[in-house]
Design a protein around this motif. Structure first.
Motif, PDB file in Angstrom:
ATOM      1  N   ASN A   8       0.826  -1.200   0.000  1.00  0.00           N
ATOM      2  CA  ASN A   8       0.000   0.000   0.000  1.00  0.00           C
ATOM      3  C   ASN A   8       0.864   1.256   0.000  1.00  0.00           C
ATOM      4  OD1 ASN A   8      -2.590   1.329   0.117  1.00  0.00           O
ATOM      5  ND2 ASN A   8      -2.042   1.870   2.220  1.00  0.00           N
ATOM      6  N   LEU A   9       1.893   1.265   0.822  1.00  0.00           N
ATOM      7  CA  LEU A   9       2.822   2.398   0.883  1.00  0.00           C
ATOM      8  C   LEU A   9       3.530   2.596  -0.459  1.00  0.00           C
ATOM      9  CD1 LEU A   9       3.840   4.439   3.005  1.00  0.00           C
ATOM     10  CD2 LEU A   9       5.706   2.849   3.460  1.00  0.00           C
ATOM     11  N   LEU A  10       3.950   1.505  -1.074  1.00  0.00           N
ATOM     12  CA  LEU A  10       4.616   1.567  -2.372  1.00  0.00           C
ATOM     13  C   LEU A  10       3.690   2.128  -3.449  1.00  0.00           C
ATOM     14  CD1 LEU A  10       7.121   0.895  -4.074  1.00  0.00           C
ATOM     15  CD2 LEU A  10       6.205  -1.412  -4.335  1.00  0.00           C
ATOM     16  N   LEU A  11       2.452   1.668  -3.493  1.00  0.00           N
ATOM     17  CA  LEU A  11       1.503   2.171  -4.491  1.00  0.00           C
ATOM     18  C   LEU A  11       1.132   3.629  -4.242  1.00  0.00           C
ATOM     19  CD1 LEU A  11      -0.781  -0.917  -5.026  1.00  0.00           C
ATOM     20  CD2 LEU A  11       0.832   0.089  -6.642  1.00  0.00           C
ATOM     21  N   THR A  12       1.043   4.025  -2.995  1.00  0.00           N
ATOM     22  CA  THR A  12       0.797   5.431  -2.671  1.00  0.00           C
ATOM     23  C   THR A  12       1.946   6.293  -3.178  1.00  0.00           C
ATOM     24  OG1 THR A  12      -0.490   4.811  -0.730  1.00  0.00           O
ATOM     25  CG2 THR A  12       0.378   7.055  -0.789  1.00  0.00           C
ATOM     26  N   VAL A  38       2.413 -11.978  -1.841  1.00  0.00           N
ATOM     27  CA  VAL A  38       1.209 -11.331  -2.353  1.00  0.00           C
ATOM     28  C   VAL A  38       1.615 -10.587  -3.621  1.00  0.00           C
ATOM     29  CG1 VAL A  38      -0.614  -9.644  -1.927  1.00  0.00           C
ATOM     30  CG2 VAL A  38       0.276 -11.015  -0.038  1.00  0.00           C
ATOM     31  N   SER A  39       1.020 -10.952  -4.743  1.00  0.00           N
ATOM     32  CA  SER A  39       1.314 -10.276  -6.001  1.00  0.00           C
ATOM     33  C   SER A  39       0.802  -8.842  -5.946  1.00  0.00           C
ATOM     34  CB  SER A  39       0.651 -11.012  -7.162  1.00  0.00           C
ATOM     35  OG  SER A  39       0.781 -10.276  -8.360  1.00  0.00           O
ATOM     36  N   ILE A  40       1.519  -7.959  -6.605  1.00  0.00           N
ATOM     37  CA  ILE A  40       1.097  -6.553  -6.645  1.00  0.00           C
ATOM     38  C   ILE A  40      -0.278  -6.427  -7.315  1.00  0.00           C
ATOM     39  CG2 ILE A  40       2.293  -5.995  -8.807  1.00  0.00           C
ATOM     40  CD1 ILE A  40       2.100  -3.650  -5.797  1.00  0.00           C
ATOM     41  N   MET A  41      -0.572  -7.253  -8.307  1.00  0.00           N
ATOM     42  CA  MET A  41      -1.877  -7.201  -8.975  1.00  0.00           C
ATOM     43  C   MET A  41      -2.981  -7.743  -8.079  1.00  0.00           C
ATOM     44  SD  MET A  41      -2.085  -5.660 -11.750  1.00  0.00           S
ATOM     45  CE  MET A  41      -0.979  -4.937 -12.924  1.00  0.00           C
ATOM     46  N   GLU A  42      -2.669  -8.753  -7.286  1.00  0.00           N
ATOM     47  CA  GLU A  42      -3.641  -9.258  -6.324  1.00  0.00           C
ATOM     48  C   GLU A  42      -3.985  -8.164  -5.315  1.00  0.00           C
ATOM     49  OE1 GLU A  42      -3.908 -12.638  -2.801  1.00  0.00           O
ATOM     50  OE2 GLU A  42      -2.234 -12.678  -4.207  1.00  0.00           O
ATOM     51  N   PHE A  43      -2.965  -7.449  -4.874  1.00  0.00           N
ATOM     52  CA  PHE A  43      -3.199  -6.367  -3.936  1.00  0.00           C
ATOM     53  C   PHE A  43      -3.996  -5.239  -4.589  1.00  0.00           C
ATOM     54  CE2 PHE A  43      -2.128  -2.345  -1.946  1.00  0.00           C
ATOM     55  CZ  PHE A  43      -2.496  -2.606  -0.645  1.00  0.00           C
ATOM     56  N   LEU A  44      -3.641  -4.871  -5.823  1.00  0.00           N
ATOM     57  CA  LEU A  44      -4.358  -3.802  -6.522  1.00  0.00           C
ATOM     58  C   LEU A  44      -5.834  -4.138  -6.684  1.00  0.00           C
ATOM     59  CD1 LEU A  44      -2.153  -2.432  -9.443  1.00  0.00           C
ATOM     60  CD2 LEU A  44      -3.290  -1.110  -7.669  1.00  0.00           C
ATOM     61  N   LYS A  45      -6.116  -5.383  -7.007  1.00  0.00           N
ATOM     62  CA  LYS A  45      -7.490  -5.821  -7.206  1.00  0.00           C
ATOM     63  C   LYS A  45      -8.319  -5.616  -5.942  1.00  0.00           C
ATOM     64  CE  LYS A  45      -8.701 -10.045  -7.040  1.00  0.00           C
ATOM     65  NZ  LYS A  45      -8.923 -11.451  -7.105  1.00  0.00           N
ATOM     66  N   ASP A  46      -7.710  -5.825  -4.789  1.00  0.00           N
ATOM     67  CA  ASP A  46      -8.418  -5.720  -3.515  1.00  0.00           C
ATOM     68  C   ASP A  46      -8.313  -4.349  -2.859  1.00  0.00           C
ATOM     69  OD1 ASP A  46      -9.022  -8.397  -3.821  1.00  0.00           O
ATOM     70  OD2 ASP A  46      -7.342  -9.069  -2.587  1.00  0.00           O
ATOM     71  N   GLU A  52      -6.326   4.155 -12.479  1.00  0.00           N
ATOM     72  CA  GLU A  52      -5.298   4.816 -13.295  1.00  0.00           C
ATOM     73  C   GLU A  52      -3.915   4.252 -13.003  1.00  0.00           C
ATOM     74  OE1 GLU A  52      -1.984   7.443 -13.588  1.00  0.00           O
ATOM     75  OE2 GLU A  52      -3.126   7.355 -11.719  1.00  0.00           O
ATOM     76  N   VAL A  53      -3.671   3.837 -11.773  1.00  0.00           N
ATOM     77  CA  VAL A  53      -2.359   3.312 -11.397  1.00  0.00           C
ATOM     78  C   VAL A  53      -2.107   1.939 -12.032  1.00  0.00           C
ATOM     79  CG1 VAL A  53      -2.963   2.130  -9.252  1.00  0.00           C
ATOM     80  CG2 VAL A  53      -0.731   3.174  -9.480  1.00  0.00           C
ATOM     81  N   TRP A  54      -3.156   1.244 -12.430  1.00  0.00           N
ATOM     82  CA  TRP A  54      -3.005  -0.068 -13.056  1.00  0.00           C
ATOM     83  C   TRP A  54      -2.151   0.006 -14.321  1.00  0.00           C
ATOM     84  CZ3 TRP A  54      -6.000  -4.820 -12.217  1.00  0.00           C
ATOM     85  CH2 TRP A  54      -6.669  -4.810 -10.977  1.00  0.00           C
ATOM     86  N   ASN A  55      -2.214   1.107 -15.047  1.00  0.00           N
ATOM     87  CA  ASN A  55      -1.437   1.252 -16.277  1.00  0.00           C
ATOM     88  C   ASN A  55       0.042   1.498 -16.007  1.00  0.00           C
ATOM     89  OD1 ASN A  55      -3.673   0.871 -17.866  1.00  0.00           O
ATOM     90  ND2 ASN A  55      -4.106   3.040 -18.063  1.00  0.00           N
ATOM     91  N   ARG A  56       0.391   1.741 -14.757  1.00  0.00           N
ATOM     92  CA  ARG A  56       1.796   2.000 -14.419  1.00  0.00           C
ATOM     93  C   ARG A  56       2.420   0.900 -13.573  1.00  0.00           C
ATOM     94  NH1 ARG A  56       1.901   6.409 -11.345  1.00  0.00           N
ATOM     95  NH2 ARG A  56      -0.283   6.869 -11.368  1.00  0.00           N
ATOM     96  N   VAL A  57       1.712  -0.200 -13.425  1.00  0.00           N
ATOM     97  CA  VAL A  57       2.252  -1.354 -12.703  1.00  0.00           C
ATOM     98  C   VAL A  57       2.461  -2.480 -13.708  1.00  0.00           C
ATOM     99  CG1 VAL A  57       1.794  -3.094 -10.926  1.00  0.00           C
ATOM    100  CG2 VAL A  57       1.173  -0.710 -10.525  1.00  0.00           C
ATOM    101  N   HIS A  58       3.674  -3.008 -13.751  1.00  0.00           N
ATOM    102  CA  HIS A  58       4.041  -4.049 -14.707  1.00  0.00           C
ATOM    103  C   HIS A  58       4.705  -5.195 -13.945  1.00  0.00           C
ATOM    104  CE1 HIS A  58       3.513  -0.515 -17.227  1.00  0.00           C
ATOM    105  NE2 HIS A  58       4.468   0.066 -16.518  1.00  0.00           N
ATOM    106  N   ILE A  59       4.414  -6.421 -14.354  1.00  0.00           N
ATOM    107  CA  ILE A  59       4.968  -7.603 -13.693  1.00  0.00           C
ATOM    108  C   ILE A  59       5.810  -8.387 -14.682  1.00  0.00           C
ATOM    109  CG2 ILE A  59       4.411  -9.805 -12.596  1.00  0.00           C
ATOM    110  CD1 ILE A  59       1.820  -8.538 -11.636  1.00  0.00           C
TER     111      ILE A  59
END
Length: 90
Positions: A8-12, A38-46, A52-59
């Protein structure tokens, strides 16, 4: 691995700085102790972060580490950004 509060801190942070995040999840299947992966996408989903941040997260991921095949060079990239995907296809 990062805990959910750390994710959460990282995405903020990346949201406030308008930067991209590349999450290297190559060893995601080889986590044997706490904290659980915990995958970053799993966390984003929840999470309540903006879509908008989804377009800037890549795995990035590779089969060789989890399957114990060091010479097996097969990888994958997951991204919602068309520019990143176009560059990866080249």
């Amino acid at each position: 691995t990062l805990t959910r509060p750390e994710l959460n801190l990282l995405l903020t942070f990346i949201t406030s700085k308008n930067i991209h995040l590349i999450s290297d999840e190559i060893y995601s299947g080889t986590v044997f102790s706490s904290p659980d992966f915990v995958s970053i996408m799993e966390f984003l989903k929840d999470s309540s972060h903006s879509t908008e941040v989804w377009n800037r997260v890549h795995i990035v991921y590779s089969l060789s580490k989890d399957l114990g095949l060091p010479g097996f060079r097969v990888g994958a990239i997951y991204s919602n950004d068309d520019v990143v995907l176009a560059a990866a296809k080249k």
